[in-house]
Design a protein around this motif. Sequence first.
Motif, PDB file in Angstrom:
ATOM      1  N   TYR A 122       0.841  -1.201   0.000  1.00 58.63           N
ATOM      2  CA  TYR A 122       0.000   0.000   0.000  1.00 58.63           C
ATOM      3  C   TYR A 122       0.874   1.247   0.000  1.00 58.63           C
ATOM      4  CZ  TYR A 122      -3.813  -3.009   1.643  1.00 58.63           C
ATOM      5  OH  TYR A 122      -4.756  -3.988   1.768  1.00 58.63           O
ATOM      6  N   ARG A 123       0.320   2.323  -0.484  1.00 56.57           N
ATOM      7  CA  ARG A 123       0.951   3.628  -0.366  1.00 56.57           C
ATOM      8  C   ARG A 123       0.614   4.174   1.025  1.00 56.57           C
ATOM      9  NH1 ARG A 123      -0.717   4.522  -5.139  1.00 56.57           N
ATOM     10  NH2 ARG A 123       1.102   4.044  -6.378  1.00 56.57           N
ATOM     11  N   GLY A 124       1.583   4.766   1.708  1.00 58.74           N
ATOM     12  CA  GLY A 124       1.268   5.385   3.004  1.00 58.74           C
ATOM     13  C   GLY A 124       1.732   4.534   4.176  1.00 58.74           C
ATOM     14  N   ARG A 125       1.417   4.974   5.374  1.00 54.90           N
ATOM     15  CA  ARG A 125       1.898   4.310   6.576  1.00 54.90           C
ATOM     16  C   ARG A 125       0.959   3.175   6.991  1.00 54.90           C
ATOM     17  NH1 ARG A 125       6.137   5.775   8.396  1.00 54.90           N
ATOM     18  NH2 ARG A 125       5.787   4.584  10.292  1.00 54.90           N
ATOM     19  N   GLU A 127      -0.450   2.316   9.753  1.00 55.18           N
ATOM     20  CA  GLU A 127      -1.636   2.630  10.551  1.00 55.18           C
ATOM     21  C   GLU A 127      -2.753   3.283   9.727  1.00 55.18           C
ATOM     22  OE1 GLU A 127       1.447   3.389  11.263  1.00 55.18           O
ATOM     23  OE2 GLU A 127       1.748   5.541  11.457  1.00 55.18           O
ATOM     24  N   GLU A 128      -2.404   3.731   8.515  1.00 59.91           N
ATOM     25  CA  GLU A 128      -3.419   4.378   7.653  1.00 59.91           C
ATOM     26  C   GLU A 128      -4.116   3.366   6.742  1.00 59.91           C
ATOM     27  OE1 GLU A 128      -0.906   7.008   5.512  1.00 59.91           O
ATOM     28  OE2 GLU A 128      -0.574   8.327   7.224  1.00 59.91           O
ATOM     29  N   ILE A 129      -3.665   2.118   6.761  1.00 57.85           N
ATOM     30  CA  ILE A 129      -4.205   1.133   5.817  1.00 57.85           C
ATOM     31  C   ILE A 129      -5.559   0.633   6.267  1.00 57.85           C
ATOM     32  CG2 ILE A 129      -3.871  -1.189   4.846  1.00 57.85           C
ATOM     33  CD1 ILE A 129      -0.836  -0.622   5.077  1.00 57.85           C
ATOM     34  N   ASP A 130      -6.503   0.629   5.349  1.00 53.66           N
ATOM     35  CA  ASP A 130      -7.836   0.090   5.630  1.00 53.66           C
ATOM     36  C   ASP A 130      -7.863  -1.354   5.122  1.00 53.66           C
ATOM     37  OD1 ASP A 130     -10.444  -0.618   5.791  1.00 53.66           O
ATOM     38  OD2 ASP A 130     -11.227   1.032   4.548  1.00 53.66           O
ATOM     39  N   LYS A 150      -8.072   1.840  -4.006  1.00 52.90           N
ATOM     40  CA  LYS A 150      -7.332   3.048  -3.603  1.00 52.90           C
ATOM     41  C   LYS A 150      -6.140   2.699  -2.691  1.00 52.90           C
ATOM     42  CE  LYS A 150      -8.453   7.507  -1.553  1.00 52.90           C
ATOM     43  NZ  LYS A 150      -7.990   7.305  -0.197  1.00 52.90           N
ATOM     44  N   GLY A 151      -4.999   3.264  -2.993  1.00 51.53           N
ATOM     45  CA  GLY A 151      -3.825   3.102  -2.135  1.00 51.53           C
ATOM     46  C   GLY A 151      -3.025   1.844  -2.402  1.00 51.53           C
TER      47      GLY A 151
END
Length: 170
Positions: A122-125, A127-130, A150-151
């Motif tokens: 995923y893109r991002g950190r 803890e931000e992953i859904d 998304k992501g």
Amino acid sequence: MFPVTDDARDVVAALERYMATGGVHIRTNARVTALSVHPTLLSGVQVALGGETIPADAVVLATGGASWPRTGSTGDGYDLAAALGHSLVPLRPALVPLMVEEVELARSMQGVSLRNVRLTAYRGRAEEIDPALTPTADFGRGCGPRRPPKGVIESRMGELMLTHFGLGGR
Ligand SMILES: Cc1cc2nc3c(=O)[nH]c(=O)nc-3n(C[C@H](O)[C@H](O)[C@H](O)COP(=O)(O)OP(=O)(O)OC[C@H]3O[C@@H](n4cnc5c(N)ncnc54)[C@H](O)[C@@H]3O)c2cc1C
């Protein structure tokens, strides 16, 4: 790919047996430095090997890639092919292990091998992953034109091994 014995030497032995039945002559420690085709006849290949030149009807270029020069994959094949007039596309690593921030966690599970697991980048950190966005099908290069959720950068189903630095593929 892995032989059922999990021992790469069995692959070498099988190929050697096969070559022996075909009467193949093997030359080791012999680096091909040039291949040349007659400029007008365009048939037959001259293979420069050490101080000698070997004439051949045809040549199979199987010099491997450029991943690990010490093991023989020096990238020579690209130069040999280019010198014969072939066009090359820029090289890129195709299969790489992943290093993770949670290295201690990975190390504590070093050697654990899992089958049929989905790995999603995923893109991002973290803890931000859904987790609800986890795809159910493969996404990424070579998986066709479908748009990933998304992501999601890439998602693959396969075998995964935990190593002392992170994740390896199997
Ligand atoms: C660290 C690592 C781990 C891997 N792990 C796995 C794995 O677990 N399972 C798996 O299936 N694959 C694995 N691979 C990939 C696999 O090793 C390669 O896909 C495979 O070896 C490619 O085979 P090849 O015959 O095309 O080239 P290579 O095996 O590279 O053979 C090419 C040969 O050509 C020779 N050569 C090169 N230039 C010349 C020259 N000028 N003259 C004469 N000879 C020359 C080289 O010395 C070499 O012997 C791994 C690769 C690496 C780097």
